[in-house]
Enzyme design. Structure first.
Site, PDB file in Angstrom:
ATOM      1  N   LYS A   1       6.341   4.361   0.680  1.00  0.00           N
ATOM      2  CA  LYS A   1       6.940   5.222  -0.333  1.00  0.00           C
ATOM      3  C   LYS A   1       8.424   5.384   0.003  1.00  0.00           C
ATOM      4  O   LYS A   1       8.786   5.504   1.187  1.00  0.00           O
ATOM      5  CB  LYS A   1       6.230   6.579  -0.302  1.00  0.00           C
ATOM      6  CG  LYS A   1       6.625   7.568  -1.391  1.00  0.00           C
ATOM      7  CD  LYS A   1       5.779   8.844  -1.256  1.00  0.00           C
ATOM      8  CE  LYS A   1       6.057   9.856  -2.350  1.00  0.00           C
ATOM      9  NZ  LYS A   1       5.203  11.055  -2.228  1.00  0.00           N
TER      10      LYS A   1
ATOM     11  N   SER B   1       3.000  12.369  -6.637  1.00  0.00           N
ATOM     12  CA  SER B   1       4.268  11.679  -6.680  1.00  0.00           C
ATOM     13  C   SER B   1       4.257  10.283  -6.088  1.00  0.00           C
ATOM     14  O   SER B   1       5.147   9.481  -6.360  1.00  0.00           O
ATOM     15  CB  SER B   1       5.324  12.502  -5.958  1.00  0.00           C
ATOM     16  OG  SER B   1       5.027  12.561  -4.561  1.00  0.00           O
TER      17      SER B   1
ATOM     18  N   SER C   1      -0.017  14.635  -3.652  1.00  0.00           N
ATOM     19  CA  SER C   1       0.755  13.440  -4.019  1.00  0.00           C
ATOM     20  C   SER C   1       0.231  12.118  -3.468  1.00  0.00           C
ATOM     21  O   SER C   1       0.738  11.061  -3.839  1.00  0.00           O
ATOM     22  CB  SER C   1       2.212  13.602  -3.589  1.00  0.00           C
ATOM     23  OG  SER C   1       2.892  14.436  -4.505  1.00  0.00           O
TER      24      SER C   1
END
Lengths: 489, 96
Positions: free
Chosen positions: A79, A154, A178
């Site tokens: 990420k 997210s 997330s």
């Protein structure tokens, strides 16, 4: 089917036996990404040269029969809120466009030292604030099961690349869900560890008492393998866990006979899609039939948890994001004074959701409101922890749907912050308590969209959590893969 | 009832130079969110003490050892403006 569709465990066996090379595997994954990215936009940066160089080094170690462990030669994505030395790291924000960190995050160091091949950096909601990956300054990511729908967030980019085969595993971060919520919406396994188990050093901070890095994989076995690789004490993270903990992979395959499974009563009914409730209820029947003791449990404070979270997380975010001041890194918009420069740079660099949360947090911490909002939220957090402690006296794990609904259409919730916040109702309590949680895909709804089942455990309860998760996976026999307009079929 | 907040004051505290129109939008949205968040005030919390740390750890110390720090040139290369080993900023005090 190509090598890009293998699990980490399968690929590791292939690399160990010499059946294939990391160069072949990494090429297959990068080829897949070249096809899927036109539809998904799940990667913000692809490091093809770095990946192929790391694969070649891994092949030399395998040829010498001296690999660095099971991850040696396995393509893994990160990420884009984890710092990578010299490779652009933006947290999907305009304020960090072009930022090349002068160091690697601890998790990145750990992966590299075990021979993992880093494929690139995945898209997220700006600074990990959001549940749809629509709040990215660099454009939204699509769900591999239906490109008109969101992948969740997210960590939507990490979930999407693992679902699509453009990485065999990925790391995400989970502050309120997330990792688990996008895993549920993309039909992969996503896991948030006990707070402190994985170092946060080099993770761009959102809410420091809630943030935790964890793995995305296609199987529960791979999840434990990747967690084993990244967990461990780090003196550079003051909240890092110093005690002993077991090997997580050992927990898998022991069944659930005699285990007590608590179904969280509050996570059903209004707001939960019937298909999600039906799939979870069918899974509970199967767990019961296989020897688990399934009982309903009430955790009354979970309803207030969402309210507490939307005070605590913004409060911590407003403090953490104060570092983006146009001085040491990131965007600068000129001004006559330092303060004017800061205020202009921040207004220009942050997107609307981040701005909203900074304002909310600043308000909740400001003189005259602190006790009524932030102070009260911290008390509710303590109340929730006491509630969980009482529940775990009766059961070994708690279970629920991961998300009340399957993947929603892009734009459906992006104009309504409160509707978006409700996405994380089932996942937020684990963050406030510091407990581990995992989402496992258990089926598809009538539109062919994945449904996730969540298993939660008390602090350091990863072994029992993985034990139940592996049984859920075995009972679900979920082997569907997204067709992605024929690209991956 | 949505909670009414002095949004211009909050934006100043947060160092965000927002337009009047933006401020008005955030004022309304924050009012709605705070109305929901204010539910925390409905709970009886007299039995607990507030907690900010999920596992209740205190005082994490490490050995005081000399170890390498980041490369100065590499750190300064990320700055919008740097000179002779320093970060450069506009005047910090008005009229200076």
């Amino acid at each position: 089917m190509t090598a890009a569709d293998l699990t980490i465990t399968q690929a590791a066996a292939g690399l160990a036996s010499g059946e294939m090379t990391s160069t072949q595997l990494t090429e297959a994954v990068l080829d897949r990404a070249a096809m899927t990215e036109a539809v998904l936009h799940a990667y913000l940066t692809m490091d093809r040269d770095g990946a192929m160089a790391a694969a070649a080094e891994s092949d030399r170690r395998h040829a010498r029969k001296d690999p660095l462990g099971p991850l040696d030669g396995i393509p893994i994505a990160l990420k884009d809120n984890m710092c990578t030395h010299g490779v652009e790291t933006t947290a999907s924000s305009k304020i960090l466009a072009g930022y090349r960190p002068p160091y690697d995050a601890t998790v990145v160091e750990r992966l590299r030292s075990q021979g993992a091949v880093i494929t690139g950096k995945t898209n997220l909601d700006e600074f990990a604030m959001g549940s749809s990956t629509e709040n990215s300054a660099y454009g939204a990511t699509s769900n591999p099961w239906d490109p008109d729908r969101v992948p969740g967030g997210s960590s939507g980019g990490s979930a999407a690349v693992v679902a699509a085969g453009s990485a065999l595993g990925a790391l995400g971060s989970d502050t309120g869900g997330s990792i688990r919520q996008p895993a549920a919406l993309c039909g992969v396994v996503g896991m948030k560890p006990t707070y402190g188990l994985v170092s946060r050093f080099g993770l761009i901070a959102f809410a420091s008492s809630l943030d935790q890095i964890g793995p995305f994989t296609r199987t529960v076995t791979d999840s434990a393998l990747l967690l084993d690789a990244i967990a461990g004490f780090d003196p550079r993270d003051a909240t890092s866990f110093r005690g002993e903990y077991p090997n997580f992979s050992d927990a898998i395959g022991r069944g659930v006979q005699g285990l007590r499974i608590g179904v969280v009563k509050e996570f059903s009914g209004e707001g939960f899609e019937p298909a999600v409730e039906a799939a979870c209820s069918s899974m509970l029947d199967r767990l019961s039939a296989t020897g688990a003791d399934v009982v309903e449990v009430s955790v009354p404070t979970v309803d207030a948890a969402l309210s507490a979270y939307y005070l605590i997380a913004p409060a911590e975010c407003s403090a953490n994001l104060a570092r983006f001041d146009g001085i040491r890194y990131g965007l600068r918009v000129s001004g006559a004074t330092t303060e004017e420069m800061m205020a202009r740079s921040r207004a220009e660099g942050f997107g609307p959701e981040v701005t909203r949360r900074i304002l909310l947090g600043t308000y909740a911490l400001s003189a005259g409101y602190y006790d009524a909002f932030y102070g009260k939220a911290l008390e509710v957090r303590a109340l929730l922890q006491a509630d969980f402690a009482a529940a775990y006296e009766k059961v070994d794990v708690l279970v629920s749907p991961t998300s009340p609904f399957t993947a929603f259409k892009m734009g459906d919730k992006s104009q309504d912050p409160l509707a978006m916040y409700l996405c994380d109702i089932c996942t937020i309590p684990s963050n406030l308590a510091g407990h581990p949680g995992i989402s496992i895909p258990i089926g598809l709804d009538e539109s062919g969209l994945p449904i996730g089942f969540q298993v939660m455990a008390p602090a350091l309860g990863e072994p029992v959590m993985y034990r139940v998760a592996a049984e859920v996976e075995r009972l679900a026999t979920f082997d569907a893969r997204p067709e992605l307009a024929g690209v991956t079929a | 009832m949505p909670i009414d907040i002095d949004i211009a004051h909050v934006a100043r505290l947060a160092r965000l130079a927002l337009t009047e129109e933006e401020l008005e939008g955030y004022r309304r949205q924050l009012g709605d969110i705070l109305e929901h968040a204010a539910h925390v005030q409905d709970l009886d919390t007299s039995s607990v003490t507030p907690t900010a740390h999920p596992l209740g750890f205190v005082n994490a110390f490490r050995d005081d050892e000399v170890c390498p720090s980041l490369e100065r040139a590499e750190v300064l290369a990320a700055a919008p403006e740097a000179r002779e080993g320093y970060f450069v900023v506009p005047p910090a005090l008005e009229g200076s």
